[in-house]
Each structure stands twice: as C-alpha cells, then as structure tokens.
Design a protein around this motif. Structure first.
Motif, PDB file in Angstrom:
ATOM      1  N   VAL A  19      -7.453  74.052   8.727  1.00  0.00           N
ATOM      2  CA  VAL A  19      -7.240  72.974  10.259  1.00  0.00           C
ATOM      3  C   VAL A  19      -7.122  74.316  11.360  1.00  0.00           C
ATOM      4  O   VAL A  19      -6.724  75.917  10.723  1.00  0.00           O
ATOM      5  CB  VAL A  19      -6.390  71.855  10.342  1.00  0.00           C
ATOM      6  CG1 VAL A  19      -4.402  73.123   9.439  1.00  0.00           C
ATOM      7  CG2 VAL A  19      -5.965  71.881  11.479  1.00  0.00           C
ATOM      8  N   ILE A  20      -7.451  73.724  12.843  1.00  0.00           N
ATOM      9  CA  ILE A  20      -7.561  75.355  13.469  1.00  0.00           C
ATOM     10  C   ILE A  20      -6.699  74.105  14.738  1.00  0.00           C
ATOM     11  O   ILE A  20      -7.060  73.000  15.258  1.00  0.00           O
ATOM     12  CB  ILE A  20      -9.178  75.552  14.039  1.00  0.00           C
ATOM     13  CG1 ILE A  20      -8.908  76.482  15.184  1.00  0.00           C
ATOM     14  CG2 ILE A  20     -10.219  74.500  14.825  1.00  0.00           C
ATOM     15  CD1 ILE A  20     -10.134  77.126  15.036  1.00  0.00           C
ATOM     16  N   TRP A  21      -5.961  74.854  15.581  1.00  0.00           N
ATOM     17  CA  TRP A  21      -4.812  74.194  16.378  1.00  0.00           C
ATOM     18  C   TRP A  21      -4.834  75.177  17.607  1.00  0.00           C
ATOM     19  O   TRP A  21      -4.948  76.384  17.959  1.00  0.00           O
ATOM     20  CB  TRP A  21      -3.503  73.773  15.880  1.00  0.00           C
ATOM     21  CG  TRP A  21      -2.675  74.627  15.610  1.00  0.00           C
ATOM     22  CD1 TRP A  21      -1.748  74.668  16.580  1.00  0.00           C
ATOM     23  CD2 TRP A  21      -3.413  75.360  14.224  1.00  0.00           C
ATOM     24  NE1 TRP A  21      -1.567  76.480  15.987  1.00  0.00           N
ATOM     25  CE2 TRP A  21      -1.528  75.824  14.994  1.00  0.00           C
ATOM     26  CE3 TRP A  21      -3.831  75.084  12.988  1.00  0.00           C
ATOM     27  CZ2 TRP A  21      -1.933  77.180  13.930  1.00  0.00           C
ATOM     28  CZ3 TRP A  21      -3.017  75.877  12.437  1.00  0.00           C
ATOM     29  CH2 TRP A  21      -1.907  76.814  12.066  1.00  0.00           C
ATOM     30  N   GLY A  22      -5.364  74.955  19.032  1.00  0.00           N
ATOM     31  CA  GLY A  22      -4.605  75.548  20.354  1.00  0.00           C
ATOM     32  C   GLY A  22      -5.030  74.319  21.628  1.00  0.00           C
ATOM     33  O   GLY A  22      -5.563  74.032  21.362  1.00  0.00           O
ATOM     34  N   GLY A  23      -4.351  75.127  22.321  1.00  0.00           N
ATOM     35  CA  GLY A  23      -4.456  74.096  23.584  1.00  0.00           C
ATOM     36  C   GLY A  23      -3.702  73.287  23.535  1.00  0.00           C
ATOM     37  O   GLY A  23      -4.476  71.851  23.793  1.00  0.00           O
ATOM     38  N   GLY A  24      -2.718  72.332  22.498  1.00  0.00           N
ATOM     39  CA  GLY A  24      -2.592  71.423  22.534  1.00  0.00           C
ATOM     40  C   GLY A  24      -2.586  70.227  21.688  1.00  0.00           C
ATOM     41  O   GLY A  24      -2.995  69.085  20.733  1.00  0.00           O
ATOM     42  N   ASP A  25      -4.622  70.554  20.961  1.00  0.00           N
ATOM     43  CA  ASP A  25      -5.366  70.079  19.635  1.00  0.00           C
ATOM     44  C   ASP A  25      -5.190  70.797  18.421  1.00  0.00           C
ATOM     45  O   ASP A  25      -4.913  71.785  18.693  1.00  0.00           O
ATOM     46  CB  ASP A  25      -7.172  69.485  20.716  1.00  0.00           C
ATOM     47  CG  ASP A  25      -7.014  69.058  22.054  1.00  0.00           C
ATOM     48  OD1 ASP A  25      -6.215  67.758  22.262  1.00  0.00           O
ATOM     49  OD2 ASP A  25      -7.712  69.527  22.855  1.00  0.00           O
ATOM     50  N   ARG A  37      -5.648  82.825  10.121  1.00  0.00           N
ATOM     51  CA  ARG A  37      -6.351  83.917  11.637  1.00  0.00           C
ATOM     52  C   ARG A  37      -6.000  83.643  13.309  1.00  0.00           C
ATOM     53  O   ARG A  37      -5.450  82.085  13.217  1.00  0.00           O
ATOM     54  CB  ARG A  37      -8.257  83.565  11.349  1.00  0.00           C
ATOM     55  CG  ARG A  37      -8.756  84.249  12.038  1.00  0.00           C
ATOM     56  CD  ARG A  37     -10.117  84.301  11.711  1.00  0.00           C
ATOM     57  NE  ARG A  37     -10.207  84.410  10.286  1.00  0.00           N
ATOM     58  CZ  ARG A  37     -11.444  84.910  10.186  1.00  0.00           C
ATOM     59  NH1 ARG A  37     -12.827  84.608  10.397  1.00  0.00           N
ATOM     60  NH2 ARG A  37     -11.700  85.746   9.416  1.00  0.00           N
ATOM     61  N   HIS A  38      -5.701  84.794  13.332  1.00  0.00           N
ATOM     62  CA  HIS A  38      -5.500  84.238  15.430  1.00  0.00           C
ATOM     63  C   HIS A  38      -6.791  84.555  16.077  1.00  0.00           C
ATOM     64  O   HIS A  38      -6.973  85.508  16.168  1.00  0.00           O
ATOM     65  CB  HIS A  38      -4.059  85.260  15.995  1.00  0.00           C
ATOM     66  CG  HIS A  38      -3.487  84.553  16.775  1.00  0.00           C
ATOM     67  ND1 HIS A  38      -3.342  83.630  17.638  1.00  0.00           N
ATOM     68  CD2 HIS A  38      -4.271  85.469  18.287  1.00  0.00           C
ATOM     69  CE1 HIS A  38      -2.972  83.454  18.386  1.00  0.00           C
ATOM     70  NE2 HIS A  38      -3.631  84.661  19.094  1.00  0.00           N
ATOM     71  N   TYR A  39      -7.210  83.521  16.902  1.00  0.00           N
ATOM     72  CA  TYR A  39      -8.233  83.503  17.969  1.00  0.00           C
ATOM     73  C   TYR A  39      -7.853  84.473  19.480  1.00  0.00           C
ATOM     74  O   TYR A  39      -6.906  82.870  19.539  1.00  0.00           O
ATOM     75  CB  TYR A  39      -9.120  83.355  17.868  1.00  0.00           C
ATOM     76  CG  TYR A  39      -9.618  82.365  16.690  1.00  0.00           C
ATOM     77  CD1 TYR A  39     -10.878  82.977  16.344  1.00  0.00           C
ATOM     78  CD2 TYR A  39      -9.500  81.448  15.587  1.00  0.00           C
ATOM     79  CE1 TYR A  39     -11.176  83.114  14.837  1.00  0.00           C
ATOM     80  CE2 TYR A  39     -10.367  81.366  14.310  1.00  0.00           C
ATOM     81  CZ  TYR A  39     -10.748  81.756  13.822  1.00  0.00           C
ATOM     82  OH  TYR A  39     -11.388  81.382  12.790  1.00  0.00           O
ATOM     83  N   ALA A  85      -7.706  78.603  25.932  1.00  0.00           N
ATOM     84  CA  ALA A  85      -6.582  79.065  25.500  1.00  0.00           C
ATOM     85  C   ALA A  85      -6.713  79.840  24.079  1.00  0.00           C
ATOM     86  O   ALA A  85      -7.145  79.262  22.853  1.00  0.00           O
ATOM     87  CB  ALA A  85      -5.705  77.459  24.691  1.00  0.00           C
ATOM     88  N   ASP A  86      -5.805  80.399  23.461  1.00  0.00           N
ATOM     89  CA  ASP A  86      -5.569  81.144  21.822  1.00  0.00           C
ATOM     90  C   ASP A  86      -5.527  79.846  21.065  1.00  0.00           C
ATOM     91  O   ASP A  86      -5.306  79.008  21.792  1.00  0.00           O
ATOM     92  CB  ASP A  86      -4.556  82.317  21.930  1.00  0.00           C
ATOM     93  CG  ASP A  86      -4.756  82.934  22.807  1.00  0.00           C
ATOM     94  OD1 ASP A  86      -5.727  83.803  23.693  1.00  0.00           O
ATOM     95  OD2 ASP A  86      -3.541  83.864  22.307  1.00  0.00           O
ATOM     96  N   ALA A  87      -5.795  80.229  19.663  1.00  0.00           N
ATOM     97  CA  ALA A  87      -6.365  79.475  18.567  1.00  0.00           C
ATOM     98  C   ALA A  87      -5.706  80.078  17.351  1.00  0.00           C
ATOM     99  O   ALA A  87      -5.661  80.836  17.069  1.00  0.00           O
ATOM    100  CB  ALA A  87      -7.684  78.693  18.272  1.00  0.00           C
TER     101      ALA A  87
END
Length: 154
Positions: free
Chosen positions: A34-40, A133-135, A141-143
């Motif tokens: 799963v990837i998340w960032g910016g509220g999604d 992993r942090h993008y 937004a960062d993810a």
C-alpha cells in the motif's frame, strides 16, 4: 539525515558480531503493498531485480532496479533505481535503502526515496521481504509505502 545514519550505524555495529549469510548474489522478486500520501491510499504492486555485494563478514551493499505500479487509473509504472546498505543478522538481511523513482503519473514528479527493509529466508533459494519506503516530493505531497514480497536468489 542524522535520523537515518544513527540507526544504520547501530544496526551495523550489532551486525558485526552476527553470523554471516550469503551475499554476492543476484535476486529477483515480486511485491505488493500500500502507498499513501495527501490523504489517499492505494494498492501498489511491482517487480524488482538486484545484486548484493559482500563488504566483509557482516555487511553488504547492493543495487536494485524496480518497476512499481499504483493500482488506480491515470497512473503509470514508476521505475526505481536504488542502492542499499545492510547487515546480516544470522540468515536475515536488514538494510537501509535510498534512490530515485520516476513519476507515477503524467502530472507527478519523480521522487527521491529512502527506507528500511528485511529479507528472511523461505528456503535455499527463496526469500520473503518487507520494506518501508518514504518518497520525497517537490510539488506533490510526500508519500509512504509498505510492501511485502517473495523472491528468488541465484
């Protein structure tokens, strides 16, 4: 930067006394998470291949090329180019990783990324893997992503 280097040094110091595992190996894997960032948040899946080099009895470094796809519309494959540095804890590999991933969509930027992971043996040639992993994004937004995978080493 200090919050990445200090934990890596602690792991390396602990690993100096660990039983060595085999490095100098080529690996290929399939992974999902799963990837998340910016509220999604979205599912992500991919493949990767790499090579690990022994740096002594307890340390290794490696390179990896990956292709990951966020499983939603209007996204494309992000190509990752990653270096990693880690230690052997008995038969488990623990590592820190960093590199660059190309954009996941037409209106996105590519991202520098950093993370940590572990590989556990599942058999003589198979391994299981978990990685965070942090993008780091410039305009978006960062993810963050958490992925698990299964691979083969040869």
């Amino acid at each position: 930067m200090r919050k990445f280097v200090l934990p890596l040094l602690a792991v390396a110091a602990f690993g100096a006394a660990a039983t060595p595992a085999l490095a100098n190996e080529t690996r290929a894997e399939a992974r999902a998470g799963v990837i998340w960032g910016g509220g999604d948040s979205e599912a992500i899946t991919g493949i990767a291949g790499g090579y690990d080099f022994d740096l002594g009895p307890a340390l290794f470094s490696g390179v990896e090329v990956s292709a990951d796809k966020i499983l939603t519309s209007n996204t494309k494959v992000g190509w990752g180019f990653t270096g990693r540095l880690g230690t052997h804890l008995a038969t488990t590999k623990v590592y820190a990783a960093g590199g660059y991933t190309t954009e996941f969509c037409d209106v996105c930027d590519g991202h520098w990324h950093a993370g940590v992971g572990a590989e556990l043996p599942l058999g003589p040639m198979l391994y299981g893997k978990a990685e965070y992993r942090h993008y780091f994004a410039d305009r978006n937004a960062d993810a963050d992503a958490v992925m698990a995978g299964v691979g083969v080493k040869f």
